[in-house]
Every structure is written in C-alpha cells, then in structure tokens.
Design a protein around this motif. Structure first.
Motif, PDB file in Angstrom:
ATOM      1  N   ALA A 247      45.579 -33.213  84.599  1.00  0.00           N
ATOM      2  CA  ALA A 247      46.146 -31.867  84.531  1.00  0.00           C
ATOM      3  C   ALA A 247      47.474 -31.880  83.774  1.00  0.00           C
ATOM      4  O   ALA A 247      47.739 -31.018  82.921  1.00  0.00           O
ATOM      5  CB  ALA A 247      46.341 -31.302  85.937  1.00  0.00           C
ATOM      6  N   ASP A 248      48.309 -32.859  84.062  1.00  0.00           N
ATOM      7  CA  ASP A 248      49.587 -32.962  83.360  1.00  0.00           C
ATOM      8  C   ASP A 248      49.372 -33.288  81.880  1.00  0.00           C
ATOM      9  O   ASP A 248      50.103 -32.803  81.015  1.00  0.00           O
ATOM     10  CB  ASP A 248      50.466 -34.031  84.011  1.00  0.00           C
ATOM     11  CG  ASP A 248      51.070 -33.564  85.330  1.00  0.00           C
ATOM     12  OD1 ASP A 248      51.035 -32.355  85.603  1.00  0.00           O
ATOM     13  OD2 ASP A 248      51.566 -34.414  86.096  1.00  0.00           O
ATOM     14  N   LEU A 249      48.362 -34.107  81.601  1.00  0.00           N
ATOM     15  CA  LEU A 249      48.057 -34.439  80.212  1.00  0.00           C
ATOM     16  C   LEU A 249      47.637 -33.188  79.449  1.00  0.00           C
ATOM     17  O   LEU A 249      48.083 -32.954  78.320  1.00  0.00           O
ATOM     18  CB  LEU A 249      46.938 -35.489  80.166  1.00  0.00           C
ATOM     19  CG  LEU A 249      46.610 -36.098  78.807  1.00  0.00           C
ATOM     20  CD1 LEU A 249      47.802 -36.863  78.246  1.00  0.00           C
ATOM     21  CD2 LEU A 249      45.400 -37.024  78.927  1.00  0.00           C
ATOM     22  N   ALA A 250      46.805 -32.367  80.063  1.00  0.00           N
ATOM     23  CA  ALA A 250      46.369 -31.129  79.418  1.00  0.00           C
ATOM     24  C   ALA A 250      47.554 -30.200  79.163  1.00  0.00           C
ATOM     25  O   ALA A 250      47.661 -29.581  78.097  1.00  0.00           O
ATOM     26  CB  ALA A 250      45.322 -30.429  80.284  1.00  0.00           C
ATOM     27  N   LEU A 251      48.456 -30.099  80.119  1.00  0.00           N
ATOM     28  CA  LEU A 251      49.629 -29.242  79.944  1.00  0.00           C
ATOM     29  C   LEU A 251      50.554 -29.792  78.858  1.00  0.00           C
ATOM     30  O   LEU A 251      51.159 -29.030  78.095  1.00  0.00           O
ATOM     31  CB  LEU A 251      50.388 -29.118  81.266  1.00  0.00           C
ATOM     32  CG  LEU A 251      49.655 -28.361  82.382  1.00  0.00           C
ATOM     33  CD1 LEU A 251      50.416 -28.473  83.697  1.00  0.00           C
ATOM     34  CD2 LEU A 251      49.440 -26.896  82.012  1.00  0.00           C
ATOM     35  N   ASP A 252      50.653 -31.117  78.768  1.00  0.00           N
ATOM     36  CA  ASP A 252      51.505 -31.728  77.739  1.00  0.00           C
ATOM     37  C   ASP A 252      50.918 -31.551  76.343  1.00  0.00           C
ATOM     38  O   ASP A 252      51.641 -31.294  75.383  1.00  0.00           O
ATOM     39  CB  ASP A 252      51.684 -33.226  78.022  1.00  0.00           C
ATOM     40  CG  ASP A 252      52.584 -33.493  79.217  1.00  0.00           C
ATOM     41  OD1 ASP A 252      53.366 -32.592  79.581  1.00  0.00           O
ATOM     42  OD2 ASP A 252      52.489 -34.603  79.792  1.00  0.00           O
ATOM     43  N   LYS A 253      49.612 -31.699  76.232  1.00  0.00           N
ATOM     44  CA  LYS A 253      48.958 -31.664  74.925  1.00  0.00           C
ATOM     45  C   LYS A 253      48.569 -30.258  74.477  1.00  0.00           C
ATOM     46  O   LYS A 253      48.263 -30.048  73.309  1.00  0.00           O
ATOM     47  CB  LYS A 253      47.701 -32.547  74.940  1.00  0.00           C
ATOM     48  CG  LYS A 253      47.979 -34.020  75.248  1.00  0.00           C
ATOM     49  CD  LYS A 253      48.881 -34.641  74.196  1.00  0.00           C
ATOM     50  CE  LYS A 253      49.130 -36.115  74.481  1.00  0.00           C
ATOM     51  NZ  LYS A 253      50.007 -36.745  73.462  1.00  0.00           N
ATOM     52  N   ARG A 254      48.599 -29.300  75.404  1.00  0.00           N
ATOM     53  CA  ARG A 254      48.238 -27.923  75.060  1.00  0.00           C
ATOM     54  C   ARG A 254      49.400 -27.007  75.448  1.00  0.00           C
ATOM     55  O   ARG A 254      49.382 -26.365  76.506  1.00  0.00           O
ATOM     56  CB  ARG A 254      46.962 -27.494  75.783  1.00  0.00           C
ATOM     57  CG  ARG A 254      45.745 -28.380  75.503  1.00  0.00           C
ATOM     58  CD  ARG A 254      44.446 -27.669  75.848  1.00  0.00           C
ATOM     59  NE  ARG A 254      44.273 -26.513  74.992  1.00  0.00           N
ATOM     60  CZ  ARG A 254      44.119 -25.260  75.429  1.00  0.00           C
ATOM     61  NH1 ARG A 254      44.123 -24.989  76.719  1.00  0.00           N
ATOM     62  NH2 ARG A 254      43.974 -24.265  74.574  1.00  0.00           N
TER      63      ARG A 254
END
Length: 306
Positions: A247-254
């Motif tokens: 979830a944090d990766l998605a928020l960081d990359k998007r």
C-alpha cells in the motif's frame, strides 16, 4: 477482471477481485450498514477520472452534430482490434501437462493505442521494498512461468472459499490473461519475498472498476488483492506486513493516488485483521454478488498515523 474474493489473507486470503471485486464478484451495492455510517461517506468528488473523461469526451462536428472525441475514437479502435485477437491454448507441454498459451492480436495504430502506463504506472519499475520480513518485489505475472504455482495455490481448499478460482489450469489462465491483455487497469503480480515466490497480487484501478459504482470512489483510487500462497507462510502475520508495504509502495509510486482500497470477504477474519494491521480502516460492509465484503481503505493522509 479479478478473483472471487477481494482481500488479502493474513492467513489464507486474497485482496480485491481481479477486475471485479473478487474474481467473480465486483458488482456490488453498499448495504444498510454503509449508509448508516456517516464517517464512511467520504465526500464524493464530482470529478470523473481524467481517463474516463477523455474516453467519453465529445466534440461538435462541422454540421453541429456531436462526435466522439479523440480518446473515445482511440478506445473504439482498440476495441475493434481486440475483437480480432485470438487466445489459443496449445499442445501438451511438459511439467504441468499443459502447453503454453499464446496470444496473437491485431495491434491498432500507435496513435490509437491506450497507454497502460497512464492507468497504473509501470509496476515493473516500482522496484523492491524493504519489509520486516525481508525484501519484497512485485513482478507482473508471466503465464508460462507462473501458471502452475498460481493454479496450485488457487486449488488449495483454504483459498477456494474466498477466491473462487479453483479448477483446471485453463480457467485460471483465462483469468490471468484477461488482465494481461487488457488496457492496464488491473495487473496480476507475483510477490517475491527475498527472491522466493510466495504470494499472488492484483493491483488495479478501483475508480475505473465496476466496484466504483458502489462506494464513494475518488480519481486514482488503487485497489489491491492478496493471496498468501504457501501454507507455511500463513498464520505468521505476513499478510499485514506485506499489505502495509505494498500500500505504501503504491502511494509512493502513484502521487495522484490518495487512497488504497480493498474488499475482503467479511467472513475472512484473518484477512480483515491483516488489513487493519496494515493501517487500513474499516469503512463499511458492502454486498457483492458472491459475498458480503468489508470495505477497507488506507488513506495517504493517515499513513503515518495508522
């Protein structure tokens, strides 16, 4: 697009549906519980996603009539090309007893091809994320390589009840290919923990999914489904750890994405617990065709608090 369950099992489950809330169920409606929970009624922005607006944009012709915009024409071109595509499962390969599926499709002109990178970004480039359990890397599924292990996981009785994808490999292959040859709004991935395949993920655009009709969707909402594959990896708290990381990766990359959403089966207690551990908040119960689900949301604004 997705599997029958839309969740990420702490012990046995998946996260969202592959195109439909679970593979079989993304059509849903918000039930009475959701209506009663004012805190769950996030302000519904009256702004459609840019892709949606572009897709259905209209222009005025010289004769004063209405005509499809460029993006809509592009989509029509792609749909026409897709209609001529052929997906063929061939032969008798070694190992699983099934040959590799080959996909041939007519490619529309470059000017009319939708760019998958505009929908989720290039997940291949998301890279590795460090977690307390080790380094996690999401790798888009390659059917020829990953179908046997995904099929084995989906046919595990503990998984079947929530994903609904048990059966012969060709049915599971169809589920995977429907995403891989789509427009990029849902991407099936293998989760490699310290280089070892141990989980199956579906990352998708929740705001462009049928699910968006049944909750207050916002532009660029990102949905996630998770299946912890091996029995040895279940019951160890990995679900919550990996969900938080992704979830944090998605928020960081998007950067345009303000929320990550999921809808695990309300009966799947370990899965719901995993989402709560991962910093998602329970928002409502929603009725989907194949299940009653818990709508879970992880907000960018709360990510450092939960």
């Amino acid at each position: 697009m997705p599997p029958t369950d839309a969740s990420a099992n702490a012990g046995t489950a998946p996260v969202t549906d592959t195109g439909t809330t679970s593979p079989t169920a993304r059509e849903s409606r918000i039930g009475p519980t959701a209506d009663a929970d004012a805190d769950c009624e996030d302000t519904l922005d009256l702004h459609l996603p840019d892709e949606f607006v572009a897709l259905f944009a209209e222009g005025t012709g010289a004769d004063g009539g209405r005509s499809l915009g460029a993006a809509a024409a592009a989509a029509a071109g792609q749909a026409s090309a897709s209609a001529t595509s052929a997906v063929t499962v061939e032969g008798s390969g070694s190992g699983s007893g099934k040959g590799t599926g080959t996909c041939a499709s007519a490619t529309p002109p470059a000017s009319t091809t939708l760019n998958p990178d505009d929908l989720l970004g290039d997940i291949v480039e998301w890279g590795t994320i460090s977690t307390p359990a080790g380094a996690l890397h999401l790798v888009p599924v390659r059917v020829e390589r990953d179908l046997p292990i995904i099929s084995r996981w989906m046919n595990d009785p503990a998984v079947t009840a929530f994903w609904g994808l048990a059966g012969p490999e060709n049915a599971i292959e169809e589920h995977l290919r429907s995403q891989l040859v789509g427009d990029g709004r849902s991407v099936p991935c293998m989760g490699l923990l310290e280089g070892t395949p141990m989980s199956y993920w579906e990352i998708y655009r929740a705001d462009l999914d049928p699910l968006a009709r049944h909750y207050p969707a916002r532009p660029h909402d990102t949905g996630v489904h998770l299946l912890i594959g091996g029995m040895g990896d279940r019951g160890r708290g990995l679900g919550g750890t990996l969900l938080r990381a992704v979830a944090d990766l998605a928020l960081d990359k998007r950067p345009a994405c303000a929320r990550v959403v999921a809808e695990p089966d309300i009966r799947n207690t370990p899965s719901v617990a995993a989402f709560l551990t991962a910093g998602f908040r329970f928002c409502a119960e929603i009725d989907l065709p194949a299940k009653r689900a818990a709508l879970m949301i992880r907000d960018r604004s709360l990510r450092h608090l939960l």
